[in-house]
Design an enzyme around this catalytic site. Structure first.
Site, PDB file in Angstrom:
ATOM      1  N   ALA A  19       1.087  -0.865   0.093  1.00 55.22           N
ATOM      2  CA  ALA A  19      -0.229  -0.205  -0.342  1.00 55.22           C
ATOM      3  C   ALA A  19       0.811   1.254  -0.256  1.00 55.22           C
ATOM      4  O   ALA A  19       0.693   2.376  -1.012  1.00 55.22           O
ATOM      5  CB  ALA A  19      -1.391  -0.726   1.226  1.00 55.22           C
ATOM      6  N   ILE A  48       1.670  -7.806   5.461  1.00 55.96           N
ATOM      7  CA  ILE A  48       1.693  -8.872   5.427  1.00 55.96           C
ATOM      8  C   ILE A  48       1.873  -9.930   4.518  1.00 55.96           C
ATOM      9  O   ILE A  48       2.201 -10.669   4.723  1.00 55.96           O
ATOM     10  CB  ILE A  48      -0.592  -8.709   5.564  1.00 55.96           C
ATOM     11  CG1 ILE A  48      -1.167  -7.775   6.145  1.00 55.96           C
ATOM     12  CG2 ILE A  48      -1.599  -9.369   4.439  1.00 55.96           C
ATOM     13  CD1 ILE A  48      -1.495  -9.007   7.642  1.00 55.96           C
ATOM     14  N   ALA A  53      -1.511 -12.211  -5.881  1.00 52.85           N
ATOM     15  CA  ALA A  53      -3.353 -12.867  -7.205  1.00 52.85           C
ATOM     16  C   ALA A  53      -4.112 -11.162  -7.245  1.00 52.85           C
ATOM     17  O   ALA A  53      -4.455 -10.964  -6.750  1.00 52.85           O
ATOM     18  CB  ALA A  53      -3.863 -13.068  -6.975  1.00 52.85           C
ATOM     19  N   LYS A  81      -1.867 -14.395 -14.823  1.00 55.59           N
ATOM     20  CA  LYS A  81      -3.677 -14.968 -13.973  1.00 55.59           C
ATOM     21  C   LYS A  81      -4.657 -14.278 -15.023  1.00 55.59           C
ATOM     22  O   LYS A  81      -5.114 -13.302 -15.267  1.00 55.59           O
ATOM     23  CB  LYS A  81      -3.902 -14.544 -12.516  1.00 55.59           C
ATOM     24  CG  LYS A  81      -5.579 -15.077 -12.275  1.00 55.59           C
ATOM     25  CD  LYS A  81      -5.591 -13.791 -10.687  1.00 55.59           C
ATOM     26  CE  LYS A  81      -7.012 -14.419 -10.563  1.00 55.59           C
ATOM     27  NZ  LYS A  81      -6.443 -13.361  -9.168  1.00 55.59           N
TER      28      LYS A  81
END
Length: 505
Positions: A19, A48, A53, A81
């Site tokens: 972030a 974290i 994804a 993806k």
């Protein structure tokens, strides 16, 4: 005009990780020397780091920064993806894909799927997936041009989130972002406005600021602790509140899709990267113990574990306000929606895009904050409803967890959308919600919902014309897939040694 009015606006980003460095990269790119950007982070505070994804909007973010895809793929160990394979969500032994992009080619005023609904109800044998380039490419491990030029299916990336943060850190620092190693231990607030004007670090240093981006994750140090903005709890709709995460060796393939497998009291993810596979088990601690959840995860890895599993605790929901006074919450400090549809990084990107669009001057007009908060609240709610759909529309009845999810009361906004589809076969995309009609269709159909009717205009199409239209769509999809090459070959080719750099600007 005072020196303060003409000097660059001071922006403090508190917290690094994905972030913080996405925000620093964007602000340094789009505002240049109009802003003095300082990012404060500490190596002692972990991140974290499992948001591996993404959805196709990440391509817009990278493109806006002028990032070369070859360098990005190499530096972040990324793969392509094309969507998510949901295993066992409708019932045990059943699976379906939610892929990116359109399903079928629209003709006239109605979307393709309305014609397909009639075709299906009249006994047609071609499944919905036959018209989805992303799904067929994912199933066959395809991406990138083959022997001839090809039209690529809509796609996103899997990547190492820690490497991505490092990649963007280098980008931002090259463009003037100043990084300070330290921990924010206190703050000063303006006696009248309540704005945080100074951040105190380690009891010795201080950072003066005009605008703060709170990227402190679930601690929400400034938006929550300093300003006291309340948190809206959505765990009655999304009851999972824990996740075990662990990296592992892969299974020998670089599949261009994420796996999401339903488990006893939650679900397990598998995300294939170039150098490893990311794994996790999202679960409800009220329905399964942490120990049993960890055992289920470790028993279902594609290869040997590369570390001990790490426990992440969370509460689904959002802040009552995302922007309060001069503090804007970006990322997990603004709320948490579990990673079922890979929206965590998108919500970071979305928050950044909106603050760039509604960027304040030092007067901080209330109307800007109100608009920002309204837009972010709508986006969180719309994504929330899409996630609830997966849990609620199911035939799974083998555990207390799934029985609760299948029978729980739904938000009115979701009930309206599901009732409309069930009764008429129609799907309405509300306002600017993230997931489009094709996404809602694939998940509702994949989770077992079957509408009673289709749009009445379709009845006017002669049967032979309907058959030709359906056949043509299937042929076009097969032709597009036939021009693609192996995904693994594409990654090897893109990541081969060679000169690539961030484009200037």
């Amino acid at each position: 005009m005072s020196e303060r009015q003409t000097s660059p606006m001071r922006v403090a980003i508190v917290g690094g990780g994905t972030a913080g460095w996405m925000a620093a990269a964007a602000l340094s790119k789009y505002f240049g020397d109009q802003l003095a950007v300082t990012l404060i982070e500490s190596e002692a505070i972990g991140t974290i780091g499992v948001g591996e994804a993404t959805i196709p909007q990440i391509r817009l973010f990278n493109s806006g920064l002028g990032i070369d895809e070859r360098e990005f793929l190499r530096e972040t160990s990324a793969t392509i993806k094309l969507g998510i394979k949901f295993i066992g969500w409708h019932r045990e032994g059943h699976s379906y894909f939610h892929s990116f992009g359109d399903v079928g080619r629209k003709i006239g005023t109605l979307p393709f799927y309305q014609y397909w609904l009639r075709y299906h109800q009249e006994g047609g044998e071609l499944d919905l997936e036959a018209f989805s380039p992303g799904t067929l490419a994912a199933k066959h491990g395809l991406y990138g041009p083959g022997k001839t030029s090809a039209r690529m299916p809509a796609s996103a990336y899997h990547f190492d989130a820690s490497k991505y943060a490092g990649f963007l850190r280098r980008y931002a620092e090259e463009r003037g972002t100043q990084r300070i190693e330290g921990i924010v231990e206190g703050w000063d607030q303006h006696p009248e406005s309540g704005h945080i004007t100074r951040l105190h670090l380690d009891r010795e240093r201080a950072v003066e600021t005009d605008l703060i981006l709170d990227c402190t994750g679930m601690r929400a140090l400034l938006i929550g602790q300093a300003l006291g903005v309340a948190y809206e709890d959505w765990s009655h709709w999304l009851p999972c509140d824990r996740a075990w995460a662990v990296p592992s060796e892969g299974n020998g393939r670089l599949d261009p899709f994420t796996r999401s497998t339903a488990r006893e009291a939650g679900w397990q993810w598998q995300i294939p990267l170039q150098h490893r596979t990311g794994n996790g088990h999202v679960f409800s601690q009220s329905h399964i113990s942490e120990e049993r959840a960890a055992d289920q995860l470790m028993a279902n890895l594609p290869g040997a574990a590369l570390a001990d599993p790490r426990l992440i605790k969370f509460q689904t929901g959002r802040r009552a306000k995302f922007w309060d006074k001069n503090v804007v919450a970006i990322g997990l400090s603004s709320g948490f929606l579990e990673p079922l549809e890979s929206t965590s990084i998108h919500l970071i990107q979305s928050g950044i895009a909106r603050i760039v669009s509604l960027f304040p001057d030092r007067s901080f007009a209330a109307s800007q904050q109100e608009e920002y908060n309204a837009q972010m609240a709508f986006e969180f709610r719309a994504i929330r409803d899409f996630l609830i759909l997966h849990y609620n529309s199911t035939q799974r009845d083998t555990s207390e967890f799934w029985n609760y999810c299948r029978t729980m009361p739904l938000p009115d906004s979701l009930s309206q959308k599901l009732d409309l589809f069930d009764a008429t076969g129609q799907i309405v995309r509300f306002n600017t919600e993230l997931f489009d009609i094709a996404s809602w269709l694939q998940v509702m159909w994949g989770q077992g919902r079957r509408p009673k009717h289709f749009h009445p205009m379709v009845r006017a199409v002669p049967t032979e014309d309907l058959g030709r239209y359906i056949s043509l769509n299937a042929q076009e999809t097969q032709a597009q897939i036939g021009a693609l090459g192996p995904h693994e070959a594409y990654i090897r080719r893109m990541c081969a040694p060679g000169k690539a750099s961030v484009r200037p600007g």
